[in-house]
Design a protein around this motif. Structure first.
Motif, short mmCIF file in Angstrom:
data_model
loop_
_atom_site.label_atom_id
_atom_site.label_comp_id
_atom_site.label_asym_id
_atom_site.label_seq_id
_atom_site.Cartn_x
_atom_site.Cartn_y
_atom_site.Cartn_z
N ILE A 227 7.80 -7.68 -4.55
CA ILE A 227 6.59 -6.77 -4.92
C ILE A 227 7.18 -5.63 -5.35
O ILE A 227 6.97 -4.53 -6.31
CB ILE A 227 5.70 -6.49 -3.68
N LYS A 228 8.27 -5.14 -4.56
CA LYS A 228 8.84 -3.72 -4.69
C LYS A 228 10.42 -4.00 -4.65
O LYS A 228 10.90 -3.76 -3.56
CB LYS A 228 8.51 -2.94 -3.71
N PRO A 229 11.03 -4.34 -5.71
CA PRO A 229 12.34 -4.85 -5.64
C PRO A 229 13.39 -3.28 -5.36
O PRO A 229 14.37 -3.43 -4.91
CB PRO A 229 12.66 -5.12 -7.13
N ASN A 230 12.85 -2.13 -5.45
CA ASN A 230 13.56 -1.01 -5.32
C ASN A 230 13.56 -0.80 -3.70
O ASN A 230 14.64 0.07 -3.19
CB ASN A 230 13.30 0.15 -5.85
N THR A 231 12.77 -1.14 -3.04
CA THR A 231 12.81 -1.20 -1.44
C THR A 231 14.13 -1.67 -0.83
O THR A 231 14.09 -2.89 -1.24
CB THR A 231 11.26 -1.49 -0.77
N GLU A 232 14.63 -0.96 -0.19
CA GLU A 232 15.97 -1.83 0.70
C GLU A 232 15.32 -2.33 1.93
O GLU A 232 14.34 -1.92 2.70
CB GLU A 232 16.94 -0.59 0.91
N VAL A 233 15.87 -3.48 2.26
CA VAL A 233 15.42 -3.98 3.57
C VAL A 233 16.90 -4.34 4.24
O VAL A 233 17.81 -4.70 3.93
CB VAL A 233 14.72 -5.46 2.91
N ILE A 234 16.49 -3.94 5.57
CA ILE A 234 17.55 -4.40 6.62
C ILE A 234 17.19 -5.44 7.36
O ILE A 234 16.01 -5.26 7.91
CB ILE A 234 17.96 -3.10 7.36
N VAL A 235 17.86 -6.45 7.88
CA VAL A 235 17.38 -7.55 8.58
C VAL A 235 17.96 -7.43 9.86
O VAL A 235 19.28 -7.19 9.95
CB VAL A 235 17.58 -8.95 7.93
N ALA A 236 17.30 -7.65 10.94
CA ALA A 236 17.78 -7.64 12.37
C ALA A 236 17.87 -8.94 12.82
O ALA A 236 16.84 -9.66 12.85
CB ALA A 236 16.92 -6.85 13.23
N THR A 237 19.13 -9.40 13.01
CA THR A 237 19.33 -10.83 13.52
C THR A 237 19.58 -11.03 14.86
O THR A 237 20.48 -10.26 15.40
CB THR A 237 20.57 -11.51 12.74
N GLY A 238 18.62 -11.59 15.81
CA GLY A 238 18.58 -11.76 17.03
C GLY A 238 19.70 -12.33 17.61
O GLY A 238 20.30 -12.18 18.71
N LYS B 226 0.75 -1.21 0.18
CA LYS B 226 -0.05 0.08 0.20
C LYS B 226 0.97 1.33 -0.08
O LYS B 226 0.62 2.15 -0.69
CB LYS B 226 -1.10 -0.08 1.25
N GLU B 227 1.71 1.45 0.88
CA GLU B 227 2.79 2.59 0.88
C GLU B 227 3.91 2.43 0.32
O GLU B 227 4.30 1.44 -0.13
CB GLU B 227 3.11 2.65 2.59
N ASP B 228 4.52 3.78 0.01
CA ASP B 228 5.54 3.84 -1.07
C ASP B 228 6.72 3.61 0.07
O ASP B 228 7.48 5.02 0.29
CB ASP B 228 5.63 5.00 -1.51
N ILE B 229 7.04 2.47 0.67
CA ILE B 229 8.06 2.42 1.74
C ILE B 229 9.26 2.40 1.11
O ILE B 229 9.68 1.88 0.10
CB ILE B 229 7.97 1.11 2.35
N ASP B 230 10.41 3.30 1.74
CA ASP B 230 11.69 3.36 1.12
C ASP B 230 12.72 2.19 1.79
O ASP B 230 13.47 1.50 0.94
CB ASP B 230 12.49 4.56 1.50
N VAL B 231 12.51 2.19 3.31
CA VAL B 231 13.40 1.07 3.70
C VAL B 231 12.68 0.46 4.76
O VAL B 231 11.87 0.87 5.51
CB VAL B 231 14.56 2.07 4.54
N LYS C 258 21.83 5.13 4.79
CA LYS C 258 22.62 4.82 3.39
C LYS C 258 21.79 3.86 2.60
O LYS C 258 22.21 3.96 1.47
CB LYS C 258 23.97 4.00 4.05
N ALA C 259 20.83 3.07 3.23
CA ALA C 259 20.04 2.42 2.32
C ALA C 259 19.17 3.13 1.60
O ALA C 259 18.92 2.94 0.32
CB ALA C 259 19.28 1.27 3.43
N TYR C 260 18.79 4.06 2.12
CA TYR C 260 18.00 5.05 1.26
C TYR C 260 18.65 5.88 0.15
O TYR C 260 18.16 5.93 -0.81
CB TYR C 260 17.29 6.23 2.19
N GLU C 261 20.07 6.27 0.45
CA GLU C 261 20.88 6.71 -0.55
C GLU C 261 20.96 5.77 -1.59
O GLU C 261 21.05 6.03 -2.81
CB GLU C 261 22.23 6.90 0.15
#
Ligand code: ADP
Length: 373
Positions: free
Chosen positions: A73-84, A46-51, A118-121
């Motif tokens: 769905i949105k290949p341009n969206t950058e994803v940061i994963v948080a590993t516990g 729904k949203e234009d999420i950047d990161v 940095k992910a957004y840049e």
């Protein structure tokens, strides 16, 4: 922050969602949250999420699956994963699936914020690159289409002029003879010369577009290298004579070299080198062609004592449409495509091409090396 960057936090722990909403919100980000993967994916749709910052271990969909879906769905969206659990394996798997980076829990908020920025840049740069590539493709397609459309009428004009020039003095059925006065003849010859130049130009542009698109196919065959060189010299002989330039040959003492190459295209490269040397050398100047053979290569050099090239332009002359003298009133005609086509041809043969010059006024050497086999 000038533009508001949209960040989505997917984590089943409410404390983390609240903490990140507050901390990132304070930094100027617009923060969305989701308590599980499914809801997160809906928000991405729904949203234009950047990161996106997603937890790895969650009930329901795990972080790696969520990452995969988001990238679909949105290949341009950058994803940061948080590993516990500081699990290197999941971190590496995430990177392989297209995550921008990973961060170990518990994380430092400043570190995370810097990572988001940095992910957004990166996302911005990637989208700029995509639009530039699209623009470049569009331009290539446009050039190819236009040149194709130009080719047919040009061929017809050339044919008509050749017919006019050839029919002088020929008697037709009613015994009429074409006879042109001097001026008409001169004008026809001018039209003929310029049309030929335009045909070469249009063909060059079309071939260049084909090479760029990867459609240009070499017709390789085992060929005598001396034969190619001699053909190329023959091609430019009258141009050289018109400028009182002598072309000398320094061919190897030992016998000829047989090279597996596309002879027409290699001749085109040598003709181009020679034409340029004649074009950019003063009347009465000198041009020489030489070649030598090493174990598995043949090296060809065309040398002149003409206007030369300054150091900063030695590589640039192989760029498309690049001409050292950009002024509109320059003497020599051309589009700056010749050498870029030569470069493509030599590279398609897995060879190397370069230019050498001691500087302006000191002549130039244009060289290529080709594998023999
Ligand atoms: P064009 O000759 O149509 O401009 P090219 O791609 O063949 O295009 O050459 C690009 C530029 O390289 C030329 O405009 C000229 O400035 C420079 N150049 C090429 N060959 C020579 C040469 N032998 N001596 C000096 N300058 C040269």
């Amino acid at each position: 922050m000038e533009e508001k960057i949209k960040v989505l936090v997917i984590d089943d722990e409410r404390g983390i969602r609240d903490m990140l909403s507050y901390a990132l919100g304070k930094e100027g980000y617009i923060v969305f949250t989701a308590e599980n993967g499914e809801i997160g994916i809906e928000k991405v749709k729904k949203e234009d999420i950047d990161v996106v910052i997603t937890d790895i271990k969650m009930p329901g969909l795990d972080g790696v699956t969520v990452l995969g879906k988001i990238k679909e769905i949105k290949p341009n969206t950058e994803v940061i994963v948080a590993t516990g659990y500081a699990s290197m394996e999941t971190a590496i798997e995430s990177l392989r699936k297209g995550a921008y980076d990973y961060i170990n829990k518990p994380f430092n908020i400043n570190e995370l914020s810097a990572l988001v920025s940095k992910a957004y840049e990166t996302k911005q740069l990637k989208s700029q690159l995509v639009s530039l590539k699209e623009l470049d493709k569009l331009k290539d397609e446009f050039i190819a289409a236009v040149s194709h459309e130009l080719k047919t009428p040009l061929m017809a004009i050339s044919g008509a002029i050749e017919l006019l020039l050839a029919s002088e003095g020929v008697e037709d059925e009613e015994n009429l003879q074409f006879k042109y006065d001097e001026n008409t003849k001169k004008i026809l010859e001018i039209i003929d010369r310029q049309t030929k130049k335009m045909r070469v130009l249009v063909n060059n542009i079309l071939d260049f577009a084909k090479m760029e698109a990867g459609f240009f196919v070499l017709k390789k065959q085992k060929t005598s290298f001396i034969k190619i060189v001699n053909e190329a010299i023959k091609e430019v002989q009258s141009l050289a004579e018109s400028k009182k330039i002598e072309i000398t040959k320094q061919l190897p003492v030992e016998e000829d070299v047989t090279v597996n190459c596309d002879p027409d295209q290699i001749e085109r490269v040598i003709t181009n080198f020679l034409t340029n040397s004649i074009k950019y050398t003063q009347e009465g100047g000198k041009v020489s062609v030489s070649f030598e053979k090493t174990d598995n290569e043949v090296k060809l050099t065309v040398e002149d004592n003409g206007k030369g090239i300054d150091k900063e332009n030695l590589e640039k002359v192989f760029e498309r449409f690049y001409r050292v003298d950009q002024s509109l009133n320059r003497k020599e005609s051309g589009a700056g495509l010749g050498l870029s086509i030569c470069k493509k041809i030599i590279e398609l043969h897995n060879g190397k091409i370069w230019a050498e010059s001691e500087g302006l006024g000191k002549g130039s050497r244009f060289i290529f090396k080709l594998p023999i086999g």
